[in-house]
Design an enzyme around this catalytic site. Structure first.
Site, PDB file in Angstrom:
ATOM      1  CB  ILE A  89      41.486  10.273  -6.759  1.00  0.00           C
ATOM      2  CG1 ILE A  89      42.641  10.204  -7.759  1.00  0.00           C
ATOM      3  CG2 ILE A  89      41.904   9.667  -5.431  1.00  0.00           C
ATOM      4  CD1 ILE A  89      43.788  11.109  -7.423  1.00  0.00           C
ATOM      5  CB  CYS A  90      36.893   7.376  -4.640  1.00  0.00           C
ATOM      6  SG  CYS A  90      35.654   7.331  -3.351  1.00  0.00           S
ATOM      7  CG  LEU A  91      41.561  10.935  -0.617  1.00  0.00           C
ATOM      8  CD1 LEU A  91      41.713   9.697   0.235  1.00  0.00           C
ATOM      9  CD2 LEU A  91      42.927  11.374  -1.130  1.00  0.00           C
TER      10      LEU A  91
END
Lengths: 157, 209
Positions: A89-91
Site C-alpha cells: 500500500i502506498c500511503l
C-alpha cells in the site's frame, strides 16, 4: 515488558472493547505472535469496493510505535495505490508521515479512506492510475468492481 | 564565519588511540580558555545515546574504545565583538555540530556497520530544555494549588505513544511548549530522537514559535 509489546497488548484490549463500535473493521491478533495481526475491512459505500470484504496483514516492527507497521492487502484489489500482485500500500502515514499516535485501528480507517479517495498521481498500480488520470472513471469503476466481485465477495451457490 | 575550535580524530591503529585522546583533551583544555565555548566542551563530554536500548556514551569514550573511526567536533561563530548584541539568541551566533562515524563495532554497541551519527547542539539543548519542564502527578489526593489543578485538568486520558494512563502517579510527564500536548517524558524523548514533530498535531515542537 518491551514497550512495543505493552502497547500492542493495550491496543488488543481496546479492540476487544470497541468491536461493536466500528462495524467496518475487524482486527484480530495472531494467537501466538502479538506482532502479527490481520484485519477484515468492508469496502466503503458508493465506491466500486462496496459489498466487498478485504483482508489486510499487519507486520508490526519491534520499534513500534516509533516505526509504522507494515500493512498489505491479502485480498486482491484494483486500486491505484495498492500493488496488484503484492498488495503493498502506498500511503504517506505508513511511510514518512507516520506518527506514534496512530493505532492499528486508525490505520485501518486511513486505508478505508484511501479506498474511497484514490491518489492516481502516486500509483503502485499503473493500469488503475492511468484509467483515473485519463478520466476514464467508468473504466476504472468496472475494473475495480469486477475484482471486488471476484476476490472480495463470498461466492454464491 | 570564524572557525573557533575543531577536534578531528580517526582511529585506525591501536597505538594511535592514546595520541588521539591526548589531542582531544588538549582541544578540550583550549576550549576551557574561552568561557563562551564551555557549552561546546560539554557537548564532547556529555553522554549521548547513539542507538536505542544502549547506555549513553560520550564521544570521547567512543574514541577510547575504538568504536568510532572518526569523531569530529566543530563550532563556528559569526560573532564579532563589535556587533555583539546581548539580547540576541545564543543560537543565532553559534552553531555547533558533533559528528561521529562508527565503523568498527565492539561489544556493547549494536552490530550496525557504517552508522553515521549527527546531532545538532540546537536539538540537544531544546531537548534538555524540554526535560527541565518535566513534572509528575505527585499524589492523586493532594490537589492543593490551583496550578496543579490546572495541570491535572488537562491530563485526562492516555499518552498517545504508549497508550498508558497519563495521570499515573510518579511518572515524569511533559507538555510540549507550543501545542501543549502531554506525553510521558520517556515516550516523547524516544520519539524526538526520530522526529522533530509532535505526534498529535505535527507541530515542530522543538522550535519556539
Amino acid at each position: 515488558m518491551q514497550a512495543s509489546r505493552a502497547r500492542l497488548f493495550k491496543e488488543y484490549k481496546e479492540v476487544q472493547r470497541e468491536k461493536v463500535a466500528d462495524p467496518d473493521i475487524q482486527l484480530a491478533c495472531d494467537d501466538t505472535n502479538i506482532f502479527k495481526w490481520t484485519a477484515l475491512i468492508k469496502g466503503p459505500s458508493e465506491t466500486p469496493y462496496e459489498g466487498g470484504v478485504f483482508q489486510l496483514a499487519f507486520a508490526v516492527p519491534e520499534q513500534y510505535p516509533l516505526q509504522p507497521p507494515q500493512v498489505r492487502f491479502l485480498t486482491k484489489i484494483f486500486h491505484p495505490n495498492v500493488h496488484f500482485k503484492t498488495g503493498e500500500i502506498c500511503l504517506d502515514i505508513l511511510k514518512n508521515a507516520w506518527s506514534p499516535a496512530w493505532t492499528l485501528q486508525s490505520v485501518c480507517r486511513a486505508i478505508i479512506a484511501l479506498m474511497a479517495h484514490p491518489e492516481p498521481d502516486s500509483p503502485l498500480n499503473c493500469d488503475s492510475g492511468n484509467l483515473l488520470r485519463s478520466g476514464d472513471i467508468r473504466g476504472f469503476h468496472s475494473m475495480a468492481r469486477m475484482y471486488t466481485r471476484l476476490a472480495a465477495m463470498p461466492k454464491k451457490g | 564565519m570564524v572557525k573557533v575550535a575543531a577536534v578531528n580524530v580517526s582511529v585506525d591503529r591501536e597505538e594511535q588511540v592514546a595520541e588521539q585522546l591526548d589531542r582531544i583533551e588538549s582541544s578540550l583544555s583550549s576550549l576551557n580558555e574561552s568561557p563562551e565555548l564551555l557549552c561546546a566542551k560539554d557537548l564532547l563530554l556529555r553522554p549521548i545515546q547513539i542507538l536505542d536500548e544502549h547506555q549513553p556514551v560520550c564521544i570521547i569514550d567512543l574514541v577510547a574504545q575504538r568504536v568510532a573511526s572518526s569523531a569530529s567536533f566543530s563550532s563556528s561563530s559569526s560573532l564579532n565583538n563589535s556587533n555583539f548584541n546581548s539580547n540576541s539568541d545564543l543560537f543565532g551566533m553559534f552553531h555547533f555540530v558533533a559528528h561521529v562515524e562508527i565503523v568498527s563495532v565492539l561489544t556493547g554497541i549494536a552490530p550496525q556497520m557504517g552508522l553515521i551519527f549527527k546531532r545538532d547542539l540546537k536539538k540537544f539543548n531544546a531537548i534538555d530544555e524540554l526535560k527541565k519542564q518535566a513534572f509528575h502527578v505527585a499524589s492523586s489526593s493532594s490537589s492543593s494549588s490551583s496550578a496543579n489543578q490546572e495541570d491535572e485538568g488537562l491530563l485526562v486520558g492516555d499518552c498517545s505513544i504508549c497508550l498508558q494512563d497519563l495521570s499515573a502517579t510518579g511518572i515524569d510527564l511533559i507538555r510540549l511548549p507550543n501545542c501543549s500536548h502531554a506525553f510521558h517524558l520517556k515516550c516523547i524523548l524516544s520519539w524526538l530522537k526520530k522526529s522533530d514533530f509532535c505526534p498529535l498535531c505535527r507541530d515542530l515542537c522543538l522550535q519556539k514559535s
